[in-house]
Write a protein that holds these residues in place. Structure first.
Motif, PDB file in Angstrom:
ATOM      1  N   ALA A 105       0.822  -1.208   0.000  1.00  0.00           N
ATOM      2  CA  ALA A 105       0.000   0.000   0.000  1.00  0.00           C
ATOM      3  C   ALA A 105       0.859   1.261   0.000  1.00  0.00           C
ATOM      4  CB  ALA A 105      -0.923  -0.007   1.208  1.00  0.00           C
ATOM      5  N   LYS A 108       2.322   1.631  -3.351  1.00  0.00           N
ATOM      6  CA  LYS A 108       1.294   1.699  -4.387  1.00  0.00           C
ATOM      7  C   LYS A 108       1.656   0.821  -5.583  1.00  0.00           C
ATOM      8  CE  LYS A 108      -0.394   6.224  -2.970  1.00  0.00           C
ATOM      9  NZ  LYS A 108      -0.724   7.621  -3.369  1.00  0.00           N
ATOM     10  N   ASP A 126      -8.364   1.591   2.287  1.00  0.00           N
ATOM     11  CA  ASP A 126      -7.326   2.260   1.502  1.00  0.00           C
ATOM     12  C   ASP A 126      -6.087   1.397   1.319  1.00  0.00           C
ATOM     13  OD1 ASP A 126      -8.851   4.485   1.118  1.00  0.00           O
ATOM     14  OD2 ASP A 126      -7.975   5.640   2.760  1.00  0.00           O
ATOM     15  N   LYS A 127      -5.792   0.569   2.317  1.00  0.00           N
ATOM     16  CA  LYS A 127      -4.625  -0.311   2.228  1.00  0.00           C
ATOM     17  C   LYS A 127      -4.880  -1.463   1.250  1.00  0.00           C
ATOM     18  CE  LYS A 127      -2.712  -1.453   6.134  1.00  0.00           C
ATOM     19  NZ  LYS A 127      -2.436  -2.148   7.413  1.00  0.00           N
ATOM     20  N   TRP A 130      -5.169  -1.903  -3.101  1.00  0.00           N
ATOM     21  CA  TRP A 130      -4.096  -2.255  -4.025  1.00  0.00           C
ATOM     22  C   TRP A 130      -3.979  -3.769  -4.215  1.00  0.00           C
ATOM     23  CZ3 TRP A 130      -1.589   1.128  -7.062  1.00  0.00           C
ATOM     24  CH2 TRP A 130      -1.771   2.478  -6.769  1.00  0.00           C
ATOM     25  N   LEU A 329       4.745   5.631 -11.031  1.00  0.00           N
ATOM     26  CA  LEU A 329       3.506   5.568 -10.251  1.00  0.00           C
ATOM     27  C   LEU A 329       2.269   5.669 -11.138  1.00  0.00           C
ATOM     28  CD1 LEU A 329       1.931   5.524  -7.602  1.00  0.00           C
ATOM     29  CD2 LEU A 329       2.338   7.992  -7.390  1.00  0.00           C
ATOM     30  N   ARG A 332       1.407   2.306 -12.469  1.00  0.00           N
ATOM     31  CA  ARG A 332       0.897   1.412 -11.428  1.00  0.00           C
ATOM     32  C   ARG A 332      -0.535   1.774 -11.040  1.00  0.00           C
ATOM     33  NH1 ARG A 332       6.000   2.636  -9.219  1.00  0.00           N
ATOM     34  NH2 ARG A 332       5.081   3.598  -7.347  1.00  0.00           N
ATOM     35  N   GLU A 333      -0.818   3.058 -10.975  1.00  0.00           N
ATOM     36  CA  GLU A 333      -2.183   3.497 -10.660  1.00  0.00           C
ATOM     37  C   GLU A 333      -3.147   3.119 -11.783  1.00  0.00           C
ATOM     38  OE1 GLU A 333      -1.536   7.394  -7.793  1.00  0.00           O
ATOM     39  OE2 GLU A 333      -1.545   7.676  -9.976  1.00  0.00           O
ATOM     40  N   ARG A 336      -3.737  -0.623 -11.547  1.00  0.00           N
ATOM     41  CA  ARG A 336      -4.667  -0.918 -10.447  1.00  0.00           C
ATOM     42  C   ARG A 336      -6.105  -0.653 -10.877  1.00  0.00           C
ATOM     43  NH1 ARG A 336      -8.075   0.066  -6.634  1.00  0.00           N
ATOM     44  NH2 ARG A 336      -8.743   1.770  -7.960  1.00  0.00           N
TER      45      ARG A 336
END
Length: 382
Positions: A105, A108, A126-127, A130, A329, A332-333, A336
């Motif tokens: 997390a 991320k 939130d954790k 991912w 990032l 990766r976002e 996800r």
């Protein structure tokens, strides 16, 4: 003029290098230690995953955590900080998966986990946003077991499971569902994955005289309670969770596991599935590829969980590539987000439909009841 040409050439070379940047996927598997029977097929399956997706080369970095959650944490830190992975697959055990959550997390990095316990994705916060999961959630398997128990006239139960998050989550889920179904839990026992004897626990269960016993364990260690119960004279039904969905369970247990009842992924009995089942062709394709490389009878549903993780990433990566390049990032976002939008992705273990509230996405198509008969798993017809 020459300087301009040199600058343009350098820019072109850098742009070309950036456009063909490899996608890096880290894999953590317990290929040694007590859970090696589960982890080895997961590690082996990596060789069957695609090496190019969406026009980008894919590099897999595989590490062994030796069935130790501490090693899993060390390995994930290394994959994230040194290898700069864009996504993760694994690990093999629930304790290891829970141990790495904070690091996943914080960094991320999308994690497509292959563990059994639903605690790794629920409650979704939130954790855990991912984390995605390719193994059936406990309640999906438990409901199939309970339906079979009630239909078979079982009234009372015994329970023995790992003294860790896998066993505890199974007890929490199963005991609540069993009570609602009118089944009475008479006795509950625990043991460690590395224990060599569960004689005391077996005797307590036999003394309670339940109609059936559920063993909540994984891999080779799941055989121990079953053999102990039978050696001490228990004659009732014995059920197992999908933690034993492998031919190795039969190989290790031999005649002692004949008659074992289990709800698990359809891949293990793919040949028995109806021709109209969409999972059948994917499952048989995986089996053919795996056994073609590693030998007849070597496939297991644990490896199929890794295979399905690869299929989900294969579907999600092209969408992520439209928004960003690997190695940062933004990619990766985007990855996800794409995983979260997976729709009707047919795997070897089930069909995946995910959304912002469901990071597993499997339905009843991802489970069947089966039994060990004549040294192999056979499908129980409904």
């Amino acid at each position: 003029m020459n300087l301009r040409r040199v600058s343009s050439l350098l820019a072109l070379m850098l742009a070309s290098s950036f456009a063909t940047a490899d996608i890096k996927i880290g894999v953590i598997a317990s290929s040694t230690g007590p859970t090696a029977a589960v982890g080895i097929p997961q590690k082996n399956t990596v060789a069957l995953l695609p090496t190019e997706i969406g026009g980008q080369k894919v590099e897999y970095v595989v590490l062994d955590d030796a069935s130790d959650p501490t090693n899993a944490v060390t390995g994930v830190k290394k994959l994230i900080s040194e290898s700069k992975v864009d996504a993760l697959i694994g690990p093999t055990t629930t304790p290891a998966a829970l141990a790495i959550l904070d690091f996943v997390a914080e960094s991320k990095v999308p994690l497509v986990t292959t563990v059994g316990s639903s605690a790794i994705i629920l409650p979704l916060d939130d954790k855990k946003r991912w984390v995605f999961k390719t193994t059936q959630n406990d309640d999906l398997i438990a409901s199939a077991l309970i339906e079979h128990m009630t239909a078979s006239g079982v009234k009372t139960l015994g329970f023995i499971g790992f003294n860790d998050p896998y066993g505890e989550n199974w007890f929490k889920v199963f005991s609540t569902m069993a009570e609602k179904a009118g089944l009475k839990l008479l006795v509950s026992e625990r043991y460690n994955r590395t224990d060599q004897s569960v004689t005391g626990q077996a005797l307590k269960i036999i003394t309670a005289r339940p109609d059936a016993v559920l063993v909540a364990a994984t891999g080779g260690p799941a055989v121990l309670p079953q053999t102990s119960l039978q050696e001490k004279g228990y004659k009732g039904r014995i059920y197992q969770t999908h933690g034993v969905a492998t031919n190795d369970f039969i190989r290790i247990g031999g005649k002692a596991v004949e008659g074992t009842l289990m709800a698990g992924g359809p891949m293990l009995v793919a040949a028995d599935l109806a021709a109209t089942n969409p999972i059948k062709s994917v499952a048989q394709g995986y089996i053919k590829a795996y056994e073609g490389k590693y030998g007849a009878g070597t496939m297991s549903t644990f490896g199929a969980n890794t295979y399905d993780a690869g299929l989900l990433l294969q579907k999600a990566i092209p969408a992520a590539l439209k928004k960003a390049k690997p190695g940062n990032l933004e990619f990766r976002e985007a990855l996800r987000d794409a995983l979260e939008q997976s729709k009707e992705v047919v795997g070897a273990q089930g069909v995946f439909n995910m959304n912002a509230q469901n990071h597993n996405g499997m339905d009843q198509r991802a489970r069947v009841m089966m039994m060990v008969k004549d040294g192999r798993w056979v499908l129980l017809k409904e």
